[in-house]
Design a protein around this motif. Sequence first.
Motif, mmCIF file in Angstrom:
data_model
loop_
_atom_site.group_PDB
_atom_site.id
_atom_site.type_symbol
_atom_site.label_atom_id
_atom_site.label_comp_id
_atom_site.label_asym_id
_atom_site.label_seq_id
_atom_site.Cartn_x
_atom_site.Cartn_y
_atom_site.Cartn_z
ATOM 1 N N ALA A 192 -8.927 -4.540 6.084
ATOM 2 C CA ALA A 192 -9.045 -3.715 4.870
ATOM 3 C C ALA A 192 -8.655 -2.265 5.124
ATOM 4 O O ALA A 192 -9.055 -1.378 4.366
ATOM 5 C CB ALA A 192 -10.445 -3.800 4.265
ATOM 6 N N ALA A 193 -7.881 -2.005 6.172
ATOM 7 C CA ALA A 193 -7.357 -0.655 6.399
ATOM 8 C C ALA A 193 -6.112 -0.478 5.536
ATOM 9 O O ALA A 193 -4.989 -0.290 6.022
ATOM 10 C CB ALA A 193 -7.049 -0.445 7.870
ATOM 11 N N VAL A 194 -6.336 -0.586 4.237
ATOM 12 C CA VAL A 194 -5.275 -0.563 3.230
ATOM 13 C C VAL A 194 -5.689 0.421 2.143
ATOM 14 O O VAL A 194 -6.843 0.405 1.699
ATOM 15 C CB VAL A 194 -5.061 -1.972 2.630
ATOM 16 C CG1 VAL A 194 -4.105 -1.929 1.453
ATOM 17 C CG2 VAL A 194 -4.561 -2.934 3.699
ATOM 18 N N ALA A 195 -4.770 1.282 1.730
ATOM 19 C CA ALA A 195 -5.059 2.265 0.679
ATOM 20 C C ALA A 195 -4.101 2.065 -0.479
ATOM 21 O O ALA A 195 -2.879 2.035 -0.296
ATOM 22 C CB ALA A 195 -4.937 3.680 1.233
ATOM 23 N N ASP A 196 -4.670 1.879 -1.663
ATOM 24 C CA ASP A 196 -3.861 1.679 -2.871
ATOM 25 C C ASP A 196 -2.851 0.557 -2.691
ATOM 26 O O ASP A 196 -1.704 0.646 -3.131
ATOM 27 C CB ASP A 196 -3.145 2.982 -3.257
ATOM 28 C CG ASP A 196 -4.121 4.095 -3.594
ATOM 29 O OD1 ASP A 196 -5.196 3.789 -4.134
ATOM 30 O OD2 ASP A 196 -3.809 5.271 -3.313
ATOM 31 N N GLY A 197 -3.283 -0.497 -2.013
ATOM 32 C CA GLY A 197 -2.442 -1.673 -1.864
ATOM 33 C C GLY A 197 -1.424 -1.607 -0.753
ATOM 34 O O GLY A 197 -0.659 -2.557 -0.565
ATOM 35 N N ALA A 198 -1.387 -0.494 0.032
ATOM 36 C CA ALA A 198 -0.398 -0.342 1.097
ATOM 37 C C ALA A 198 -1.091 -0.212 2.445
ATOM 38 O O ALA A 198 -2.063 0.535 2.579
ATOM 39 C CB ALA A 198 0.475 0.881 0.840
ATOM 40 N N PRO A 199 -0.612 -0.907 3.474
ATOM 41 C CA PRO A 199 -1.203 -0.778 4.806
ATOM 42 C C PRO A 199 -1.118 0.660 5.316
ATOM 43 O O PRO A 199 -0.134 1.362 5.078
ATOM 44 C CB PRO A 199 -0.346 -1.709 5.673
ATOM 45 C CG PRO A 199 0.274 -2.673 4.707
ATOM 46 C CD PRO A 199 0.480 -1.900 3.443
ATOM 47 N N THR A 200 -2.156 1.089 6.033
ATOM 48 C CA THR A 200 -2.215 2.444 6.574
ATOM 49 C C THR A 200 -1.816 2.457 8.048
ATOM 50 O O THR A 200 -1.580 1.405 8.654
ATOM 51 C CB THR A 200 -3.637 3.005 6.436
ATOM 52 O OG1 THR A 200 -4.526 2.202 7.238
ATOM 53 C CG2 THR A 200 -4.109 2.974 4.985
ATOM 54 N N GLU A 201 -1.772 3.652 8.630
ATOM 55 C CA GLU A 201 -1.496 3.769 10.056
ATOM 56 C C GLU A 201 -2.568 3.048 10.875
ATOM 57 O O GLU A 201 -2.288 2.462 11.922
ATOM 58 C CB GLU A 201 -1.420 5.237 10.457
ATOM 59 C CG GLU A 201 -0.176 5.965 9.952
ATOM 60 C CD GLU A 201 1.095 5.550 10.680
ATOM 61 O OE1 GLU A 201 0.990 4.799 11.677
ATOM 62 O OE2 GLU A 201 2.183 5.970 10.247
ATOM 63 N N ALA A 202 -3.822 3.128 10.401
ATOM 64 C CA ALA A 202 -4.905 2.438 11.113
ATOM 65 C C ALA A 202 -4.678 0.933 11.128
ATOM 66 O O ALA A 202 -5.020 0.245 12.098
ATOM 67 C CB ALA A 202 -6.248 2.769 10.464
#
Length: 653
Positions: free
Chosen positions: A32-42
Motif C-alpha cells: 500500500a505504498a501507493v499515493a493517488d493510485g500510483a506507486p511511490t518511491e517507497a
Amino acid sequence: MTHPTDLALAAPFTLGALTLRNRLVATAHATAAVADGAPTEADATYWRRLAQGGAAMVITGGTAVAPESTLPQRYLTEAWRPEIKDAVRRRAEAITDGGAVAIAQLVHLGRETLGAGTYYAPVSAAAVRSPREASAPHALSTEEVRGVVDAFRISAANSVQAGFHGVELHAGHGYLLAQFLSCVTNIRDDDYGDRIALLAQVIDAIRTEVGELPIGVRVSVEPGKDSGLGLDDLIELLPRLNAASPFTYANVTTGVRNTYVPGMATTRPPLLESVARLRAAVAVPLLVSQGFRGAADIERALDAGADLVGMARPFIADPDFARKVSAGDERAIRPCTGCNEGCRTFEPTGSCSVNPELGPPGAAARPAVPLLLRRRPGSRSGPVAVLGAGPAGMECAMALARTGATVVVFDSAREVGGQARLAALAAHRPGWQKLVDFQRDQLSDLGVRVRLGTSPMSAELVEYAHIVLATGAEETAVPVPGELPTRTSTDFLQQYADVVPRAPRVAVLDDGFGWWQGVSAVESALAAGAREVTLITPGNGFATGLSPENRTQLMNRLTGAPLRVVAMSGVASTTGDGVRLRHVLDGQETDLAADLLVTVGERRPRRADFTPADGQSVRAVGDCVVPRRITHAVAEGRAAAEAVAAGPPSAMS
C-alpha cells in the motif's frame, strides 16, 4: 544444512522465453505504498529489496483495472491510467534490476469491497450477494462485461509497456473473474453464462497487446462443498480454458477474502496433497501457493509435479528467503509466524511483526525509540548485558553480536522466549515458537552467552558498560470476590491441559479489548476437552481486536464448539459452583454455572531492581517500557542495539 545441489527448488526453470533462476516465486501482495493510485518511491524500494533476495519471479499485487474496483484511499495501483506509467516503470525496474522476472497481477474486485467504503456500486456476474457483504451487487449487462474485457486489455498493455515481463489475471479469492468461473455466482443466460467465457476473452484481448509474453491465471480452491469453485471445478475448468485461450502458467491457491491469508493455525500447505491431481489436469507450468514455509514442503510440492512454488508473507518477513533456502541455510531465515498483524493492517502501509527493517514510507526501518533510563557523563565502551530473553532482548543481543560486541543475556526464566513462548503454548498459536526458535538459534550461532534461571544483582553487572532492560511484563490478577477457583490467563495457558479435565466448565472473563489473551484461553480450554466454555466481556463482542482474517478463521474453527459469548457483562462475584454476572448497562445480575474462572488482566511493566554503576548506560525496550505487541518489542530491541553500537548516547538517543 542441506547442500544446495540436492534441492530441486534451486534449479532454473524456463517459462516461455524467460529463464527463472530458481523455482521460488514471490506471489502477489502489496504494501500500500501507493499515493493517488500510483506507486511511490517507497514501493520501488520494497520490491528492489525483495528481488535482490533471490526470488526467481516477483508478482506484484494490489493492481486494479477499473475505477469501480478501487477504494477511496486509492492505495491500489490504478493500472488503466497511462499517466502513472513512469511510477509503474520504477516498480518494474526495481524488480528486474534485482534479477527477478517481473509480473503484474491484475484484478477486478467485482462484488467484493475488501470491507472498505467505495464510491461505486459493486458488480458481478449476477445479483448474488457475497457472504462478506451486506447487499447484492449490480449484475453486469452484456455490454458492461465487454467493458471489463477492455479494462483488462488496457491495464495489461500499460503494464508491459512500463517494463513488466508479463501479467497474471487474478481469477481467484472470490473476485470478479472468479465470480464468473463459479456456478454459484454465474447464473447468467447469455454468452457469459459459459463459466470460462469472460476469462477466455480477457486472455485473447491481452494477447493482442503483449504478444508471446507470459499471461498467467491465478485461481483458488474455494472452501465448502457448495462453493461452486472447488478443486473438482478447477480441474474441469482449467484444461477447457487453456484449450479455448492458451495461457502461460496456472497459479493455484486456496480461499476467499478473509481466508486466503491463513493464520498460524494452518500449519501445512493446504494444497500439498492435491498437487498430483492438479499436475495431471494442467498442461501448462504449474505454480502452487499458500502455506509454504520451508524446503521440505517446497520439495514435496515440486516432487509431486509443481513447477514453481509461491509464497508472499515469508518474503515480507525475510526478503532473503529465496537465497537462504536455496543455499540450504534455513536456520538463518527470519520466519513468518502467520500472525496476520502488520502485513494485513496497512497502518499506513504494510509492515511485519517480526521484520524490524520494514518501515513506513520515508523510514529506513520500523520507527522505534528505546527508553534511555540512564545516561552518565563519560559513558564507557565495553560489554553489554541484556536482561531478558524475550523477543526484544534476543533481537537486541543478535544485532549487537553482529557488530562484534560482547553481549551476555540474562533471564530469570528457565527457557527463552518470554511472552512469545507463552503465546505459543496456546492452542492454534504455534507460529510464535518459530520466532523464539529462530532468535535462540541465532544467538547460539553468534556465540552469545545466555544465562537462564538467574537474576543478576547490581554487583554482577558492574563489569558491563551498557545495560539493556528487556524484562517484559506481567499480568495482574483481576480481583473477583468469591469461592470459585480462579486463574490468570497467563497461569491458565501454562497449565490448561492438566486443569481443564478437572474443571470442564470454563468461564473466561476478557478485558473487553478482544485480543488474543482471551481468545487463546477460550481455544485452549476447548482443545483440552472443556465441556462448556463461556466468554464474558464488558465489550460489545468476541475477538473484536483481531484482524478480519484472524477473526473469520477463528469463527470457522469455533463452529460447532460448546461456546457461549456473554457481551456487555462483567463478573460481580463467584460461588463454589459458578459466577455472578452483572450487565454493564442496567446492572442486572444473573448466575452462570462454572468450575473455573480465567481472567484476562492488565499487563504491567516488569523492571529489574538494580543500581547502575558509574558511566553505565541503561536503556529499556519492549513490554518493560509499556506492554504492547511483539512488533514493538522486536523493533525496539533492534533500535537499542543500534544506539549502543553508535557510541555514547546523545540527548536524542
